[in-house]
Scaffold this motif. Sequence first.
Motif, PDB file in Angstrom:
ATOM      1  N   TYR A   1       0.821  -1.212   0.000  1.00 51.40           N
ATOM      2  CA  TYR A   1       0.000   0.000   0.000  1.00 51.40           C
ATOM      3  C   TYR A   1       0.859   1.268   0.000  1.00 51.40           C
ATOM      4  O   TYR A   1       2.011   1.274   0.410  1.00 51.40           O
ATOM      5  CB  TYR A   1      -0.942   0.009   1.208  1.00 51.40           C
ATOM      6  CG  TYR A   1      -0.254   0.042   2.563  1.00 51.40           C
ATOM      7  CD1 TYR A   1      -0.036   1.252   3.226  1.00 51.40           C
ATOM      8  CD2 TYR A   1       0.162  -1.128   3.187  1.00 51.40           C
ATOM      9  CE1 TYR A   1       0.590   1.286   4.471  1.00 51.40           C
ATOM     10  CE2 TYR A   1       0.780  -1.110   4.423  1.00 51.40           C
ATOM     11  CZ  TYR A   1       0.991   0.104   5.061  1.00 51.40           C
ATOM     12  OH  TYR A   1       1.621   0.132   6.294  1.00 51.40           O
ATOM     13  N   SER A   2       0.254   2.359  -0.489  1.00 55.25           N
ATOM     14  CA  SER A   2       0.858   3.695  -0.486  1.00 55.25           C
ATOM     15  C   SER A   2       2.219   3.724  -1.173  1.00 55.25           C
ATOM     16  O   SER A   2       3.100   4.513  -0.807  1.00 55.25           O
ATOM     17  CB  SER A   2       0.981   4.229   0.952  1.00 55.25           C
ATOM     18  OG  SER A   2      -0.286   4.346   1.556  1.00 55.25           O
ATOM     19  N   ASN A   3       2.403   2.886  -2.185  1.00 51.52           N
ATOM     20  CA  ASN A   3       3.633   2.903  -2.962  1.00 51.52           C
ATOM     21  C   ASN A   3       3.457   3.769  -4.203  1.00 51.52           C
ATOM     22  O   ASN A   3       2.347   3.974  -4.684  1.00 51.52           O
ATOM     23  CB  ASN A   3       4.014   1.479  -3.375  1.00 51.52           C
ATOM     24  CG  ASN A   3       4.279   0.587  -2.183  1.00 51.52           C
ATOM     25  OD1 ASN A   3       5.303   0.696  -1.539  1.00 51.52           O
ATOM     26  ND2 ASN A   3       3.334  -0.304  -1.879  1.00 51.52           N
ATOM     27  N   THR A   4       4.557   4.289  -4.725  1.00 47.26           N
ATOM     28  CA  THR A   4       4.560   5.078  -5.949  1.00 47.26           C
ATOM     29  C   THR A   4       5.249   4.265  -7.038  1.00 47.26           C
ATOM     30  O   THR A   4       6.367   3.797  -6.857  1.00 47.26           O
ATOM     31  CB  THR A   4       5.296   6.413  -5.742  1.00 47.26           C
ATOM     32  OG1 THR A   4       4.615   7.170  -4.726  1.00 47.26           O
ATOM     33  CG2 THR A   4       5.329   7.216  -7.024  1.00 47.26           C
ATOM     34  N   ILE A   5       4.564   4.117  -8.177  1.00 43.63           N
ATOM     35  CA  ILE A   5       5.044   3.251  -9.243  1.00 43.63           C
ATOM     36  C   ILE A   5       5.021   4.028 -10.549  1.00 43.63           C
ATOM     37  O   ILE A   5       3.999   4.615 -10.919  1.00 43.63           O
ATOM     38  CB  ILE A   5       4.171   1.993  -9.363  1.00 43.63           C
ATOM     39  CG1 ILE A   5       4.118   1.264  -8.005  1.00 43.63           C
ATOM     40  CG2 ILE A   5       4.687   1.064 -10.443  1.00 43.63           C
ATOM     41  CD1 ILE A   5       2.971   0.302  -7.877  1.00 43.63           C
ATOM     42  N   GLU A   6       6.146   4.051 -11.231  1.00 39.00           N
ATOM     43  CA  GLU A   6       6.222   4.791 -12.484  1.00 39.00           C
ATOM     44  C   GLU A   6       5.480   4.055 -13.592  1.00 39.00           C
ATOM     45  O   GLU A   6       5.491   2.817 -13.656  1.00 39.00           O
ATOM     46  CB  GLU A   6       7.678   5.003 -12.884  1.00 39.00           C
ATOM     47  CG  GLU A   6       7.855   5.963 -14.054  1.00 39.00           C
ATOM     48  CD  GLU A   6       9.318   6.280 -14.306  1.00 39.00           C
ATOM     49  OE1 GLU A   6       9.722   7.431 -14.066  1.00 39.00           O
ATOM     50  OE2 GLU A   6      10.061   5.369 -14.730  1.00 39.00           O
ATOM     51  N   THR A   7       4.833   4.831 -14.470  1.00 40.11           N
ATOM     52  CA  THR A   7       4.153   4.251 -15.622  1.00 40.11           C
ATOM     53  C   THR A   7       5.125   3.388 -16.429  1.00 40.11           C
ATOM     54  O   THR A   7       6.262   3.782 -16.690  1.00 40.11           O
ATOM     55  CB  THR A   7       3.601   5.369 -16.513  1.00 40.11           C
ATOM     56  OG1 THR A   7       2.691   6.174 -15.752  1.00 40.11           O
ATOM     57  CG2 THR A   7       2.880   4.797 -17.723  1.00 40.11           C
ATOM     58  N   GLY A   8       4.680   2.209 -16.805  1.00 37.85           N
ATOM     59  CA  GLY A   8       5.549   1.294 -17.539  1.00 37.85           C
ATOM     60  C   GLY A   8       6.071   0.177 -16.668  1.00 37.85           C
ATOM     61  O   GLY A   8       6.553  -0.838 -17.180  1.00 37.85           O
ATOM     62  N   THR A   9       6.014   0.360 -15.358  1.00 37.08           N
ATOM     63  CA  THR A   9       6.383  -0.698 -14.414  1.00 37.08           C
ATOM     64  C   THR A   9       5.106  -1.369 -13.912  1.00 37.08           C
ATOM     65  O   THR A   9       4.205  -0.700 -13.404  1.00 37.08           O
ATOM     66  CB  THR A   9       7.181  -0.131 -13.233  1.00 37.08           C
ATOM     67  OG1 THR A   9       8.439   0.356 -13.691  1.00 37.08           O
ATOM     68  CG2 THR A   9       7.422  -1.199 -12.182  1.00 37.08           C
ATOM     69  N   LYS A  10       5.039  -2.662 -14.050  1.00 37.94           N
ATOM     70  CA  LYS A  10       3.872  -3.408 -13.583  1.00 37.94           C
ATOM     71  C   LYS A  10       3.822  -3.368 -12.063  1.00 37.94           C
ATOM     72  O   LYS A  10       4.838  -3.527 -11.394  1.00 37.94           O
ATOM     73  CB  LYS A  10       3.960  -4.851 -14.069  1.00 37.94           C
ATOM     74  CG  LYS A  10       2.746  -5.699 -13.733  1.00 37.94           C
ATOM     75  CD  LYS A  10       2.901  -7.104 -14.297  1.00 37.94           C
ATOM     76  CE  LYS A  10       1.701  -7.975 -13.949  1.00 37.94           C
ATOM     77  NZ  LYS A  10       1.848  -9.355 -14.477  1.00 37.94           N
ATOM     78  N   ALA A  11       2.671  -3.145 -11.509  1.00 36.84           N
ATOM     79  CA  ALA A  11       2.543  -2.993 -10.056  1.00 36.84           C
ATOM     80  C   ALA A  11       2.706  -4.325  -9.328  1.00 36.84           C
ATOM     81  O   ALA A  11       3.537  -4.439  -8.420  1.00 36.84           O
ATOM     82  CB  ALA A  11       1.206  -2.356  -9.704  1.00 36.84           C
ATOM     83  N   THR A  12       1.931  -5.334  -9.678  1.00 34.11           N
ATOM     84  CA  THR A  12       1.946  -6.583  -8.913  1.00 34.11           C
ATOM     85  C   THR A  12       1.877  -7.799  -9.823  1.00 34.11           C
ATOM     86  O   THR A  12       1.325  -7.750 -10.930  1.00 34.11           O
ATOM     87  CB  THR A  12       0.769  -6.656  -7.921  1.00 34.11           C
ATOM     88  OG1 THR A  12      -0.460  -6.648  -8.646  1.00 34.11           O
ATOM     89  CG2 THR A  12       0.808  -5.487  -6.948  1.00 34.11           C
ATOM     90  N   SER A  13       2.435  -8.877  -9.306  1.00 34.30           N
ATOM     91  CA  SER A  13       2.286 -10.202  -9.914  1.00 34.30           C
ATOM     92  C   SER A  13       1.992 -11.163  -8.773  1.00 34.30           C
ATOM     93  O   SER A  13       2.903 -11.623  -8.087  1.00 34.30           O
ATOM     94  CB  SER A  13       3.557 -10.608 -10.660  1.00 34.30           C
ATOM     95  OG  SER A  13       3.465 -11.935 -11.136  1.00 34.30           O
ATOM     96  N   ILE A  14       0.719 -11.417  -8.540  1.00 30.85           N
ATOM     97  CA  ILE A  14       0.279 -12.240  -7.417  1.00 30.85           C
ATOM     98  C   ILE A  14      -0.440 -13.462  -7.978  1.00 30.85           C
ATOM     99  O   ILE A  14      -1.336 -13.338  -8.819  1.00 30.85           O
ATOM    100  CB  ILE A  14      -0.654 -11.444  -6.480  1.00 30.85           C
ATOM    101  CG1 ILE A  14       0.081 -10.200  -5.935  1.00 30.85           C
ATOM    102  CG2 ILE A  14      -1.149 -12.307  -5.336  1.00 30.85           C
ATOM    103  CD1 ILE A  14      -0.777  -9.303  -5.079  1.00 30.85           C
ATOM    104  N   SER A  15      -0.036 -14.625  -7.521  1.00 28.19           N
ATOM    105  CA  SER A  15      -0.626 -15.847  -8.062  1.00 28.19           C
ATOM    106  C   SER A  15      -2.128 -15.873  -7.776  1.00 28.19           C
ATOM    107  O   SER A  15      -2.591 -15.351  -6.755  1.00 28.19           O
ATOM    108  CB  SER A  15       0.048 -17.067  -7.458  1.00 28.19           C
ATOM    109  OG  SER A  15      -0.299 -17.206  -6.099  1.00 28.19           O
ATOM    110  N   PRO A  16      -2.913 -16.465  -8.679  1.00 33.63           N
ATOM    111  CA  PRO A  16      -4.370 -16.485  -8.501  1.00 33.63           C
ATOM    112  C   PRO A  16      -4.818 -17.086  -7.179  1.00 33.63           C
ATOM    113  O   PRO A  16      -5.770 -16.589  -6.549  1.00 33.63           O
ATOM    114  CB  PRO A  16      -4.845 -17.322  -9.690  1.00 33.63           C
ATOM    115  CG  PRO A  16      -3.785 -17.145 -10.727  1.00 33.63           C
ATOM    116  CD  PRO A  16      -2.503 -17.055  -9.973  1.00 33.63           C
ATOM    117  N   ALA A  17      -4.159 -18.135  -6.723  1.00 30.00           N
ATOM    118  CA  ALA A  17      -4.572 -18.772  -5.474  1.00 30.00           C
ATOM    119  C   ALA A  17      -4.423 -17.819  -4.293  1.00 30.00           C
ATOM    120  O   ALA A  17      -5.282 -17.780  -3.397  1.00 30.00           O
ATOM    121  CB  ALA A  17      -3.749 -20.043  -5.236  1.00 30.00           C
TER     122      ALA A  17
END
Length: 495
Positions: free
Chosen positions: A326-342
């Motif tokens: 939470y409350s992170n800053t992410i530059e456009t072009g960088t994917k925010a998360t990769s979380i497995s479906p489970a």
Amino acid sequence: MTVYYVNSATGSDRNGGTGQNSAFATLSKVESLKLKPGDSVLLAKGSVFNEQFDIKYSGSESAPIKIGSYGTGAAPVIHSSGDGIHSLYASNIVIENLKISNVGGSGIYGGSVTNWTVRDVEVAKTGLSENAGAVTFRSSKNVTVEDSKISGVKGDGFWIEKVNGVKLLNNTVTTANGSTADAVQVNDSSNILIKGNHLDQTHASSPKGVIALVRATNAVVEDNVLTGGGFGISAPAGKNVAIRDNDISGYHGYSWSFAVGLGDQGNARDYDISGNHIHDGAWGVAVSGPSGASYTRTNIKVHDNVFDDLSQAALKVDRPASGSFYSNTIETGTKATSISPAIADAHTFTVKGNHTVANVETALASPVAKTAAVTEASADPAVVAVHDNLKIFTDTGDAHRGNLLENDSSDNDTLVLRRFGDETVGKHGLTLTGEYGDIHVDREGNYAYTLDETKLPDHSGHVSESFSYGINDGSSHHSDGDTLTVFIHLDGLLS
């Protein structure tokens, strides 16, 4: 409390050793003495000693045994086919103002020692067998290494194993080489503070990384600049680990490369990863582990970080874990998360309140982003930073001076400037080039801004620029941040 002098060029082991004009010639002569609490052994600057120095006796907490230098010129140098300085079971030792190079083993080795301080020591070209850390401590208690430099060594820069009470402060490690080498390796240790260091593995011939913090208990890694390597910080298992306010970049080479990784060598509990600038790498924070292992990963908080220029996601969670992003800053072009479906379906790792910006550098300079970056610290009343202004109406070419900490406060009446702009403030201060001038700051908060009139626009009115800064109370627990704004009134300067 006796002071012994050793001079490899003019001394003699037939001398008494207690005066500069009656110095010993060798370290082996010192080893034959029974050193007592409060004794000092001073090596003449310019001396070269081709022997291992064994420390056999202990000082006391109030009167440690000190190993240092005297005179003028280059620091005394110890060469050895074994270790540079070696000790087993000695306590209350201070080693300072020396150089150790071209040794077969460790520059400094301490086993089962207590209350050691190493400061202002340079270690280079150690570990010819690649099996030793340049500075190694094992099965020990209360070890501090500060303001020291390690470079071009074979093996780890630091190897710390089974030590209760570790402080690595304001050191520099560049190019720790070897197939298993990290700049810092800390195993099975507790009460750890790694702070204010500059660790660079960019040119190291090592497939490993910068900091390996394995099975740590009560650890803080903060205000460091970490560059290069296969990873930034690997904290694969541990309890109560804080990783905050670091600049981590340049970690490349592998599809799995990460700035911060945890959870792949044991249980990981109560991790706080915050305030870091993570950029120019693969993954940001990776919560992962081997397939089929039953490790637990609980209460992992990742917040108030800045992520940019990443080839993978800012956060990866591909094994069961609980926590929040939470409350992170992410530059456009960088994917925010990769979380497995489970894991996503289990709702154990929450994602909320993160921000995407077009340009991180612009966001970092803005007051809004700065406020977001210090949300947690600002809620801490133990340290309060207040906005600073510098107004320039005329210029004589001299620096415009002030102090950032004068209007700030802390509960313990101690304030230290830790970050300025996007950089860590080292022991010699920091100089940054701004839009309209250069500014130098030191840890006491003093600043000197020198205007560059060639950069000023050719019109009346005024211009301004801002610099963010971060302070704390001298501990790792309480901090805050704000900005210095420089207002330049062109009417007075151009008239």
